[in-house]
Design an enzyme around this catalytic site. Structure first.
Site, PDB file in Angstrom:
ATOM      1  CG  ASP C 167     -27.099 -24.945   4.053  1.00  8.94           C
ATOM      2  OD1 ASP C 167     -27.876 -24.858   5.029  1.00  8.94           O
ATOM      3  OD2 ASP C 167     -27.659 -25.906   3.323  1.00  8.94           O
ATOM      4  CE  LYS C 230     -25.888 -28.817   1.880  1.00  5.43           C
ATOM      5  NZ  LYS C 230     -25.811 -27.318   1.670  1.00  5.43           N
ATOM      6  CE  LYS C 266     -29.179 -29.170   1.968  1.00  7.14           C
ATOM      7  NZ  LYS C 266     -29.207 -27.786   1.699  1.00  7.14           N
TER       8      LYS C 266
END
Lengths: 483, 289, 330
Positions: C167, C230, C266
């Site tokens: 991430d 995300k 996400k």
């Protein structure tokens, strides 16, 4: 393939509504049996189940209601100080809020509209209208409509079936705030929320005769607007009936407000915020099954993006959920009546016959009740009926344009002039377009927004006079031009 | 001592689209003074003349509405200036036509000039008074503005052929409408003289069109005309209003009814006439980043 | 940069305006990237929020709710990103991830555990043999304020330690300064460093502020090779919101139309209740489409959410409310 995420039915409970088997006319503060009228049944358009028996007012009943209103105007409501009227209207607004769930369910039952709309739009806006105008009752001298504003007297108000409670609020709230008394005639197919409103007026201890609600069909409405005891007539409905009323009132000196049909253009430029434009198009034509006078029924899309907008629209329409109006997830409810369904069907058929391409998402229509699927017509040209006539149903005609001038010309190429939409990220273009569109309400980068403080009403054959806002008071006050 | 001289009589024509045509019908009618003596011949407008006038008004209206309110005010003020400059001529016309005394006629011309000045001042203030910004319950900027209704058919007051006329025409054009005026049938001369004032006052051709003739013949045409947006019945004959209003319903015209007895044209007006011949347009726009 | 695309103007999605160019051209130069991004249709804030609120009003009941709860559990990236994190804390969380409710083996495991790079080895060991993935934040999370070599070293460290997913955070400073090419090149470089690990690109939408920026940043990430876009680090408020998710879900749908590649979304931060989670699932279903209703394409980064999902699951199945001590607290 079966869908993965199947929303279980989420029906709003009907138990909050206590329907009586039959209803009288609300005259002079109480429910009474008709003198020379009759009875008719009102049904749930989504199931054709009979909901209740309702009274139909005859000539003598209309007369009785107008007399009650006159007496109430002369003896009670006219002489009452504005601040006292104001408190009555505030009180009505509060009770509407308190009984909102009940009103919403009843509205969806009788009208067929999705509960999410009656719950989030019709009922809260109705309450908001009473709140807004309640505050005007003792401030009329500051409305800029001349010194010492005076009520006209008794108003006869005829409302349509598409927003039964909300239209009642639009009519009653400003009339009461300005010191007029009212005889309200709800639409034949949607009398119930107005009758519940009558109970609410009783609960609010509104003096007898200030508001009278007489149910019935078109002949009751015709008898009301023709009654010589009225000082004011307001009508919301079709242009055809509006013209009849205008003719009927010719030479009588009685004041008139008309809120009639429309064939709004919703204009999408290539630089529009497209996702929101697609939502606005959907909301513009499928809100309340398109049974909205200001519906954006003509989509004018700039040619470079026409194809992709139509594709995006189709994708979006596939997600619309048609079905039980009481289900909280329903987006598209029932058509209000078999008469209306026939009209929609006939016009849609004309679209096909005249060469436009018809498309609907894959949705199953319930077997009972009056249903019409969301429908798109592409390849529409201005000379087709579906591009000119008000369909008053979930049917969108897609046309294209090349330049802003062409968009204006096409948008204004109608005898109506109620509303219009503009979608572009360019501010100066919005103002340019807004100034040129001959329509009483212009929504830029939004559509079908309503507010009690915002004047609403048409140009040309969409009617005259405004409802809402400071301007809405003018329709119920004596002016310097009244002779 | 000067020799007596034969006066040159004036021919009165119609005023359509900024030009002064004769009636296409070739007809005229005799205009008489209060004692019945002949004053002049006026063109007797036909349905076709009226139709031409509506076409001219429609054509001119868009540009006139698009002009700045400041400019419209300037033009109206210019009309006032020009009228003031021809004060004596209009006094004569009123004395001869309506039989007013010199003082009454002078007062009517003064009143007409002042009325034009009053409306000239309104043109760039009316939207501020009639418009609003509306505090809607949501993230939207919402405003309402008055816009001209479009083409207004005006049956000019029959009795007050100048002050009454100015009082009904000025509010129509101050807000950007175009007018098709049917002059007072019995006293058309002041209206036709005023047309000359208008023609020399920077007012675009077609914004005001003046026809003379039989009100009873022309009014129903105007009332039924689908390209006329509104109607002022000030000069309608008593008993004809119901029929005219009914005809006007065909395209949902806004109809300003006549009052019985007619209003006192010398009284200071309110903005009501401007309000009547305007439409409120409300614009919504979201407020976001 | 590999050509991932067809001609966007020929798709049913929202075509970029301006020059008729494929996605390969988009990344060719700073100028082409910039004109592509600025040519994307704008997002009207009010309209987007209205749409998200409308979908948030969907009423998900009965069987649909049960399905949604289990689906949401399987999409959770169970997260701990604290300075005070220890191997013990991570091991405890991994236990929860494998088997969220020891009393009910029917509860699916979560999608992944999300930790700092230095804790990846402990997570990896604790999750051995389970389907639960290990995700590691990297690139000088959460601010991303370091030079590129340091960021890439951070990524390499996480991947070497066995991270299945990385991430990363974008350089919001560069984005807000208009240096879109810098942002893109960083994403591309990180993607390369990830090797087989899947790349989630954190936009930190709370710092981008406008939905127009969210949309542009989503496109940069997707063009740069993101497997997921995300919303947030969880360290900045506001974190995930339904309208931000709406804009990102539209972007991935459009990208899939144009490129044929499905990128996941996400949402992270601020998703605390079952009700919140279900709102997001409705958004996914109705905006991106049901193909996105799986852990490969939608994740919820959260910590406290999982127990609320378990409590609601208990209530749905047994008809009575669970107690606060009925589920483990890590």
């Amino acid at each position: 393939m079966a869908p993965r995420f199947v929303y279980a039915p989420a029906p709003e409970s009907r138990a909050v509504v206590n329907l009586r088997p039959s209803y009288g006319l609300f005259i002079d503060g109480e429910f009474v049996e008709p003198i020379d009228g009759g009875q008719f049944k009102t049904e749930n358009p989504s199931s054709q189940e009979v909901l209740a028996e309702v009274s139909s007012a005859g000539l003598a009943d209309v007369d009785r209601a107008v007399r009650a209103a006159r007496r109430a105007h002369e003896e009670v409501w006219g002489p009452m100080p504005g601040r006292e009227r104001s408190k009555y209207i505030f009180r009505v607004a509060r009770i509407l809020q308190e009984r909102s769930r009940e009103l919403a369910v009843l509205e969806s039952l009788d009208n067929g509209k999705p509960i999410k709309e009656s719950r989030d739009v019709d009922v809260p806006l109705a309450a908001a209208h009473f709140f807004y105008y309640a505050g005007w009752a003792d401030k009329l001298a500051y409305a800029g409509l001349g010194p010492g504003p005076k009520p006209l007297g008794v108003a006869g108000q005829v409302i349509p079936w598409n927003f039964p409670l909300l239209m009642a609020a639009w009519k009653l709230a400003p009339a009461l705030a300005t010191g007029n008394t009212c005889v309200l005639k709800p639409a034949e197919t949607t009398p119930l929320s107005a009758l519940l409103l009558a109970e609410i007026l009783q609960q609010a201890d509104l003096p007898a005769g200030v508001v009278n609600i007489i149910t019935g069909a078109g002949d009751t409405g015709a008898a009301l607007v023709a009654h010589p005891g009225l000082d004011k007539v307001t009508f919301t409905g079709s242009t055809e009936v509006g013209k009849q009323i205008q003719r009927r009132l010719a030479g009588t000196g009685r004041r008139l407000t008309l809120e009639l049909g429309g064939k709004a253009a919703n204009i999408v430029f290539e630089d529009a915020p497209l996702s929101q434009a697609v939502e606005g198009i959907v909301n513009g034509i499928f809100f309340n099954q398109g049974q909205v006078c200001c519906a954006g029924s003509r989509l004018l899309v700039q040619e470079p993006i026409a194809e992709s907008v139509v594709e995006a629209l189709k994708r979006r329409l596939e997600t619309l959920r048609l079905g039980d109006p009481l289900d909280k997830n329903t987006d598209i409810g029932a058509i209000n009546s078999s008469t209306q369904l026939d009209k929609i069907r006939a016009l849609a058929a004309s679209g096909e016959a005249e060469g436009a391409q018809r498309w609907s998402p894959s949705c199953t229509l319930p077997e009972r009740g009056y249903w019409f699927p969301p429908t798109l017509f592409t390849g529409v040209v201005p000379a087709q009926r579906i591009a000119r006539e008000e369909i008053f149903g979930p049917v969108l005609s897609v046309l294209t344009f090349r330049t802003p001038d062409e968009a204006v010309e096409k948008a204004n190429n109608t005898t109506y002039g109620l509303s219009a939409g503009i979608w572009t990220e360019k501010g100066s273009r919005i103002l340019h377009m807004a100034a040129r569109l001959r329509a009483g309400v212009v929504w830029a980068n939004t559509f079908n927004r309503f507010d009690p403080s915002s004047p609403f009403g048409g140009y040309r054959e969409s009617g005259f006079g405004r409802e809402g806002g400071r301007h809405g008071l003018e329709a119920y006050l004596e002016g310097s031009l009244d002779g | 001592m000067a020799e007596s001289r034969l006066a040159v009589r004036k021919t009165y024509k119609l005023y359509i689209g900024g030009a002064f045509p004769r009636s296409e019908s070739g007809r005229s009618y005799l205009v008489a003074g209060p004692e019945g003596h002949p004053l002049a011949n006026a063109a007797l407008a036909s349905r076709k003349d009226l139709r031409e006038a509506v076409v001219a008004a429609r054509k001119a209206q868009r540009g006139w509405a698009a002009a700045t309110a400041y400019l419209r005010g300037q033009v109206l003020y210019r009309v006032a200036e020009m009228l003031e400059g021809r004060h004596a001529q209009f006094v004569d016309a009123l004395v001869a036509g309506e039989g007013l005394t010199g003082a009454e006629a002078s007062s009517a011309v003064d009143g007409s000039v002042d009325r034009l000045v009053w409306y000239a001042g309104w043109s760039d203030k009316f939207a501020q008074v009639a418009g609003s910004s509306n505090p809607v319950a949501g993230p939207y900027f919402n405003f309402s503005i008055p816009e001209p209704t479009g083409v207004v058919g005006v049956l000019a007051p029959q009795a007050s052929s100048l002050l009454g006329l100015v009082s009904v025409v000025a509010p129509v054009i101050a807000t950007g409408n175009a007018a098709v005026v049917v002059a007072s049938e019995a006293h058309p001369v002041p209206a036709l003289e005023l047309a000359e004032v208008l023609a020399t006052s920077d007012l675009p051709g077609g914004v005001v069109n003046v026809v003379s003739g039989r009100t009873a013949e022309l009014a129903p045409v105007l009332a039924a005309h689908r390209d006329v947006d509104a109607l002022d019945l000030a000069g309608a004959a008593e008993g004809t209003e119901a029929e005219l209003e009914a005809a006007a319903a065909d395209n949902v015209k806004r109809v300003l009814r006549s009052r019985r007895p007619g209003p006192d044209w010398s009284a200071e007006p309110s903005p009501a006439r401007m309000l009547f011949f305007t439409e409120i347009k409300t614009v919504w726009h979201p407020v976001g980043v | 940069m590999v050509d991932r695309g067809r001609d966007p103007a020929r798709t049913g999605g929202v075509p970029p305006r301006g020059r008729n160019s494929g996605l390969a051209d988009v990344a060719r130069s700073e100028v082409s990237l910039r004109s592509f991004l600025l040519g994307l249709p704008g997002v009207d804030q009010v309209g987007a929020e209205l749409r998200a609120a409308g979908l948030g009003a969907r009423s998900i009941k009965a069987a649909a709710k049960l399905w949604a709860i289990d689906t949401a559990i399987s999409m959770v990236d169970l997260t701990t990103l604290e300075g005070a994190d220890t191997p013990g804390k991570v091991r405890a969380l991994c236990g929860k991830a494998r088997r969220p409710d020891p009393a009910d083996p029917g509860v699916p495991p979560v999608a992944a555990i999300c930790v700092y790079p230095d804790l990846v080895p402990f997570a990896k060991a604790a999750l051995a043999g389970s389907p639960v993935k290990v995700a590691s934040v990297a690139t000088s999370f959460p601010s991303g304020r370091a030079c590129l070599p340091v960021k890439l070293a951070d990524v390499a460290d996480a991947v070497a330690a066995g991270a299945d997913e990385v991430d990363m955070v974008i350089d919001r400073g560069a984005f807000l300064a208009g240096h879109y090419g810098v942002v893109l090149e960083e994403v591309q470089a990180v993607k390369e460093s990830c090797g087989p690990a899947r790349l989630k690109v954190i936009l930190e939408t709370g710092e981008l502020v406008t939905y127009d920026n969210v949309r542009r940043a989503s496109w940069i990430a997707m063009v740069g090779g993101a497997d997921f876009v995300k919303t947030s680090t969880g360290k900045v408020s506001p974190a995930a919101t339904p309208p931000v998710a709406l804009v990102m879900l539209e972007a991935v749908r459009e990208f899939a139309d144009v490129s044929g590649t499905a990128v996941g979304v996400k949402v992270a931060g601020g998703v605390r209740t079952t009700k919140d989670a279900i709102k997001y699932l409705v958004l996914v279903n109705e905006v991106a489409g049901e193909a996105w209703l799986e852990p490969d394409r939608f994740r919820i980064g959260a910590s406290g959410l999982l127990n609320d999902l378990l409590m609601q699951r208990y209530k749905q199945r047994r008809g009575a409310y669970a107690g606060s001590q009925d589920f483990s607290v890590e």
